[in-house]
Design an enzyme around this catalytic site. Structure first.
Site, mmCIF file in Angstrom:
data_model
loop_
_atom_site.group_PDB
_atom_site.id
_atom_site.type_symbol
_atom_site.label_atom_id
_atom_site.label_comp_id
_atom_site.label_asym_id
_atom_site.label_seq_id
_atom_site.Cartn_x
_atom_site.Cartn_y
_atom_site.Cartn_z
ATOM 1 N N HIS A 183 0.811 -1.216 0.000
ATOM 2 C CA HIS A 183 0.000 0.000 0.000
ATOM 3 C C HIS A 183 0.848 1.272 0.000
ATOM 4 O O HIS A 183 0.349 2.340 -0.344
ATOM 5 C CB HIS A 183 -0.915 0.039 1.235
ATOM 6 C CG HIS A 183 -1.923 -1.050 1.271
ATOM 7 N ND1 HIS A 183 -1.831 -2.124 2.129
ATOM 8 C CD2 HIS A 183 -3.052 -1.252 0.549
ATOM 9 C CE1 HIS A 183 -2.864 -2.934 1.934
ATOM 10 N NE2 HIS A 183 -3.619 -2.428 0.994
ATOM 11 N N HIS A 228 2.493 8.967 0.867
ATOM 12 C CA HIS A 228 1.244 8.919 0.111
ATOM 13 C C HIS A 228 1.368 9.853 -1.085
ATOM 14 O O HIS A 228 1.860 10.976 -0.964
ATOM 15 C CB HIS A 228 0.068 9.365 0.980
ATOM 16 C CG HIS A 228 -0.193 8.473 2.147
ATOM 17 N ND1 HIS A 228 -0.992 7.350 2.074
ATOM 18 C CD2 HIS A 228 0.250 8.527 3.431
ATOM 19 C CE1 HIS A 228 -1.035 6.759 3.256
ATOM 20 N NE2 HIS A 228 -0.279 7.453 4.095
ATOM 21 N N HIS A 276 4.401 10.645 6.362
ATOM 22 C CA HIS A 276 3.865 10.494 7.716
ATOM 23 C C HIS A 276 4.899 9.853 8.624
ATOM 24 O O HIS A 276 5.330 8.715 8.393
ATOM 25 C CB HIS A 276 2.601 9.618 7.699
ATOM 26 C CG HIS A 276 1.425 10.280 7.075
ATOM 27 N ND1 HIS A 276 0.293 9.580 6.688
ATOM 28 C CD2 HIS A 276 1.187 11.582 6.773
ATOM 29 C CE1 HIS A 276 -0.584 10.437 6.176
ATOM 30 N NE2 HIS A 276 -0.060 11.645 6.216
ATOM 31 N N THR A 308 -5.353 6.682 8.810
ATOM 32 C CA THR A 308 -5.940 6.991 7.503
ATOM 33 C C THR A 308 -6.142 5.742 6.656
ATOM 34 O O THR A 308 -6.461 5.836 5.471
ATOM 35 C CB THR A 308 -5.061 7.988 6.727
ATOM 36 O OG1 THR A 308 -3.801 7.385 6.436
ATOM 37 C CG2 THR A 308 -4.859 9.267 7.525
#
Length: 250
Positions: free
Chosen positions: A86, A113, A130, A197
């Site tokens: 991911h 991201h 992050h 998230t």
């Protein structure tokens, strides 16, 4: 919540769901995308029912005269980048952390991201990083840093150069990291209470999103982006009356 976060080198890390066999598969598009997360598994129900979800659009903030965040990051720290399915994630050896109103949190990992998950006054950045922290009580805190296209960042370039090998699960030696190059000079931040998230979207996460971005070359940003055929960002969520503060990190 803590039983459903990744275990990294024996440490309980965060921000992404575990690979437990009983957990439903989630993603960023189609039938298992963000709009469906809350219906994929009972453990993910908070993704739909939660009232303090992340990310959000950081448009307005009240100014706090006293910042509660102290950043204690060091340079030349050994890190281990890898690809989770991911996101590109970098695990960090012990020694870095933050303090929130004096309470210590260890830096466990940071990940990326593309495009950004948070927005600032309705605008996304090409990428967001992050930094994920955990206290001894397993409370979670995340520092978000926006990344804009501009001057090259040597640390991000070093990670980006490993992306093809990470995607193919090739083992690489540890990567030294200078954390001072991953944070903006101006450490004024937005502060709010939110969630993970990604599933299980657990709430109670303390968020600190830096107002000033850092930069990386467009080539480096594209290296992260092109690792996936999808955008790995969750859309912004309703604020639901939450207070967003602005203050300066120490």
């Amino acid at each position: 919540m803590k039983k459903n976060i990744w275990q990294l080198s024996g440490l309980m890390a965060v921000c992404l769901v575990s690979w437990q066999a009983q957990a439903a598969t989630w993603g960023y598009e189609g039938s298992n995308g963000p709009k469906q997360w809350g219906s994929l598994d009972s453990e993910y129900a908070t993704c739909k029912s939660g009232k303090a979800q992340s990310p959000i659009d950081l448009t307005k903030a009240s100014v706090s005269p006293v910042g509660t965040l102290r950043i204690d990051y060091k340079d030349n720290i050994e890190t281990t980048p890898f690809e989770t399915g991911h996101a590109v994630q970098v695990n960090v050896t012990p020694g870095n952390g933050i303090r929130i109103a004096g309470k210590p949190y260890k830096l466990v990992q940071f990940h990326f991201h593309t495009p950004s998950e948070h927005k600032m006054k309705g605008k996304s950045a090409p990428m967001e990083m992050h930094f994920v922290h955990q206290s001894k009580e397993e409370d979670l805190a995340v520092i978000g840093v926006m990344i804009q296209s501009g001057s090259e960042n040597a640390m991000l370039k070093n990670i980006a150069q490993r992306v093809p090998q990470l995607r193919n699960r090739m083992k690489k030696p540890p990567l030294p990291m200078n954390f001072s190059e991953l944070l903006p000079q101006d450490k004024t931040y937005y502060r709010y209470n939110g969630s993970l998230t990604t599933p299980p979207c657990s709430e109670g996460v303390k968020w600190f999103v830096m107002k000033q971005p850092i930069t990386a070359s467009q080539q480096t940003i594209e290296a992260f982006k092109n690792n996936y055929t999808f955008a790995n960002n969750r859309p912004t969520q309703p604020i639901n009356g939450r207070v967003v503060e602005s203050a300066q990190a120490k």
